[in-house]
Write a protein that holds these residues in place. Sequence first.
Motif, PDB file in Angstrom:
ATOM      1  N   ASP A  12       0.826  -1.210   0.000  1.00 57.56           N
ATOM      2  CA  ASP A  12       0.000   0.000   0.000  1.00 57.56           C
ATOM      3  C   ASP A  12       0.862   1.262   0.000  1.00 57.56           C
ATOM      4  OD1 ASP A  12       0.984   0.102   2.568  1.00 57.56           O
ATOM      5  OD2 ASP A  12      -0.965   0.375   3.538  1.00 57.56           O
ATOM      6  N   ALA A  13       2.139   1.124  -0.400  1.00 57.15           N
ATOM      7  CA  ALA A  13       3.054   2.265  -0.464  1.00 57.15           C
ATOM      8  C   ALA A  13       3.262   2.693  -1.913  1.00 57.15           C
ATOM      9  CB  ALA A  13       4.387   1.921   0.179  1.00 57.15           C
ATOM     10  N   GLU A  14       3.413   3.993  -2.092  1.00 59.90           N
ATOM     11  CA  GLU A  14       3.625   4.556  -3.433  1.00 59.90           C
ATOM     12  C   GLU A  14       4.610   5.715  -3.336  1.00 59.90           C
ATOM     13  OE1 GLU A  14       0.150   4.971  -6.145  1.00 59.90           O
ATOM     14  OE2 GLU A  14       0.738   7.086  -6.190  1.00 59.90           O
ATOM     15  N   VAL A  15       5.563   5.756  -4.238  1.00 59.00           N
ATOM     16  CA  VAL A  15       6.580   6.813  -4.268  1.00 59.00           C
ATOM     17  C   VAL A  15       6.574   7.474  -5.635  1.00 59.00           C
ATOM     18  CG1 VAL A  15       9.078   7.210  -4.377  1.00 59.00           C
ATOM     19  CG2 VAL A  15       8.128   5.924  -2.493  1.00 59.00           C
ATOM     20  N   ARG A  16       6.612   8.808  -5.622  1.00 59.15           N
ATOM     21  CA  ARG A  16       6.770   9.567  -6.868  1.00 59.15           C
ATOM     22  C   ARG A  16       8.212  10.060  -6.959  1.00 59.15           C
ATOM     23  NH1 ARG A  16       4.582  14.223  -7.463  1.00 59.15           N
ATOM     24  NH2 ARG A  16       4.113  14.585  -5.270  1.00 59.15           N
ATOM     25  N   VAL A  17       8.874   9.737  -8.068  1.00 60.68           N
ATOM     26  CA  VAL A  17      10.261  10.128  -8.312  1.00 60.68           C
ATOM     27  C   VAL A  17      10.261  11.154  -9.444  1.00 60.68           C
ATOM     28  CG1 VAL A  17      12.586   9.283  -8.808  1.00 60.68           C
ATOM     29  CG2 VAL A  17      10.949   7.779  -7.667  1.00 60.68           C
ATOM     30  N   LEU A  18      10.988  12.250  -9.234  1.00 65.20           N
ATOM     31  CA  LEU A  18      10.974  13.364 -10.178  1.00 65.20           C
ATOM     32  C   LEU A  18      12.377  13.606 -10.740  1.00 65.20           C
ATOM     33  CD1 LEU A  18       8.785  15.830  -8.054  1.00 65.20           C
ATOM     34  CD2 LEU A  18       8.018  14.112  -9.711  1.00 65.20           C
ATOM     35  N   PRO A  19      12.780  12.830 -11.765  1.00 68.66           N
ATOM     36  CA  PRO A  19      14.109  13.026 -12.341  1.00 68.66           C
ATOM     37  C   PRO A  19      14.323  14.443 -12.862  1.00 68.66           C
ATOM     38  CG  PRO A  19      13.124  10.982 -13.131  1.00 68.66           C
ATOM     39  CD  PRO A  19      12.041  11.736 -12.432  1.00 68.66           C
ATOM     40  N   GLY A  20      13.292  15.023 -13.463  1.00 66.84           N
ATOM     41  CA  GLY A  20      13.435  16.343 -14.067  1.00 66.84           C
ATOM     42  C   GLY A  20      13.480  17.482 -13.080  1.00 66.84           C
ATOM     43  N   LYS A  21      13.241  17.180 -11.795  1.00 57.45           N
ATOM     44  CA  LYS A  21      13.255  18.219 -10.757  1.00 57.45           C
ATOM     45  C   LYS A  21      14.256  17.861  -9.670  1.00 57.45           C
ATOM     46  CE  LYS A  21       8.560  19.768 -11.729  1.00 57.45           C
ATOM     47  NZ  LYS A  21       7.190  19.997 -11.213  1.00 57.45           N
ATOM     48  N   GLY A  22      15.490  17.673 -10.104  1.00 57.95           N
ATOM     49  CA  GLY A  22      16.576  17.467  -9.159  1.00 57.95           C
ATOM     50  C   GLY A  22      16.708  16.066  -8.625  1.00 57.95           C
ATOM     51  N   GLY A  23      16.089  15.094  -9.280  1.00 61.72           N
ATOM     52  CA  GLY A  23      16.178  13.719  -8.815  1.00 61.72           C
ATOM     53  C   GLY A  23      15.527  13.511  -7.471  1.00 61.72           C
ATOM     54  N   ARG A  24      14.560  14.366  -7.149  1.00 64.01           N
ATOM     55  CA  ARG A  24      13.964  14.293  -5.811  1.00 64.01           C
ATOM     56  C   ARG A  24      12.808  13.312  -5.752  1.00 64.01           C
ATOM     57  NH1 ARG A  24      12.974  19.664  -3.710  1.00 64.01           N
ATOM     58  NH2 ARG A  24      14.452  20.298  -5.308  1.00 64.01           N
ATOM     59  N   ILE A  25      12.505  12.900  -4.516  1.00 68.63           N
ATOM     60  CA  ILE A  25      11.292  12.140  -4.250  1.00 68.63           C
ATOM     61  C   ILE A  25      10.177  13.157  -4.050  1.00 68.63           C
ATOM     62  CG2 ILE A  25      10.199  10.443  -2.759  1.00 68.63           C
ATOM     63  CD1 ILE A  25      12.710   9.468  -4.275  1.00 68.63           C
ATOM     64  N   GLY A  26       9.186  13.120  -4.903  1.00 72.46           N
ATOM     65  CA  GLY A  26       8.118  14.107  -4.829  1.00 72.46           C
ATOM     66  C   GLY A  26       7.073  13.789  -3.790  1.00 72.46           C
ATOM     67  N   GLY A  27       6.928  12.481  -3.455  1.00 72.30           N
ATOM     68  CA  GLY A  27       5.934  12.099  -2.472  1.00 72.30           C
ATOM     69  C   GLY A  27       6.108  10.659  -2.058  1.00 72.30           C
ATOM     70  N   LEU A  28       5.680  10.361  -0.827  1.00 71.89           N
ATOM     71  CA  LEU A  28       5.663   8.999  -0.297  1.00 71.89           C
ATOM     72  C   LEU A  28       4.313   8.787   0.366  1.00 71.89           C
ATOM     73  CD1 LEU A  28       6.745   6.262   0.647  1.00 71.89           C
ATOM     74  CD2 LEU A  28       7.896   7.460   2.537  1.00 71.89           C
ATOM     75  N   LEU A  29       3.480   7.992  -0.275  1.00 74.44           N
ATOM     76  CA  LEU A  29       2.157   7.662   0.249  1.00 74.44           C
ATOM     77  C   LEU A  29       2.205   6.304   0.933  1.00 74.44           C
ATOM     78  CD1 LEU A  29      -0.145   8.670  -2.762  1.00 74.44           C
ATOM     79  CD2 LEU A  29      -0.217   9.705  -0.481  1.00 74.44           C
ATOM     80  N   VAL A  30       1.721   6.232   2.164  1.00 80.20           N
ATOM     81  CA  VAL A  30       1.585   4.963   2.867  1.00 80.20           C
ATOM     82  C   VAL A  30       0.119   4.826   3.264  1.00 80.20           C
ATOM     83  CG1 VAL A  30       2.238   3.617   4.882  1.00 80.20           C
ATOM     84  CG2 VAL A  30       3.959   4.998   3.696  1.00 80.20           C
TER      85      VAL A  30
END
Length: 262
Positions: A12-30
């Motif tokens: 039930d976990a989801e991660v958004r990865v944003l390569p175009g915005k500094g390689g950051r993690i945009g969100g972590l949903l649990v």
Amino acid sequence: MSNGEITLAAGDAEVRVLPGKGGRIGGLLVGGTELLRQGERFGCFPMVPWCGRIRDGQFLDGGVVRQMPLNSPPHAIHGTARDGVWRTARKSADEAVLTFELTDPWPHSGRITQIVRLGEDSLTLSMSVETYEDSFPAQIGWHPWFNRNLGGEDVRVDFHPAWQEERGEDHLPTGNRIEPKPGPWDDCFGMPEGVDVTLTWPGQLELKVASREQWAVVYDEQDAAVCVEPQTGPPNGLNTAQRLVTPLEPLEASTTWTWRRL
């Protein structure tokens, strides 16, 4: 591959990865709950090739004084990669591998690789800095912005450092190690056995930030979020605690966040 947004999922976990915005993690949903503060500057960004502030933006590179842009005057802060566009090298349902080529204003060529791996109850972030040319000092770290409140009580931050780096008026370590003080913090702590910090949202979620590295900055001076930042050296470490990237030896680090429902 493209630098478009990537979504990883496990349980039930989801991660958004944003390569175009500094390689950051945009969100972590649990379980549908967002753990990271949202916004352009937030989520969780990589700090590389240095962490925190460099005094006056200057560091000694061999016998040469290098000047970095003063993006947090009078200092330079948090590296250059968080402002760049990363490339997606490969991806699967639960893992993404991103790369970033070091370029101006950093004076050396090199490649950064970041691996984002999601499990049902954990997220592991790994990073390496490698070069095939000149050796240079570097640091690796991560700067997550955890939401202070998930809809119930505010988060509690628990950790037991061996020492706190005394902070000068310029926000940089003075070089003195002192007994850890109570917060609020914008401070660096030493953990010789490895970073081990627990965030607890009472009645909701417990999340442990762990790393084999020995340094963490804890920042909780904002109302909306709390930051726990594992890193390979203290702020201004390019001057005070240099670790070299060489053609034979890359700099490598990782952090794992593990969570459980309460």
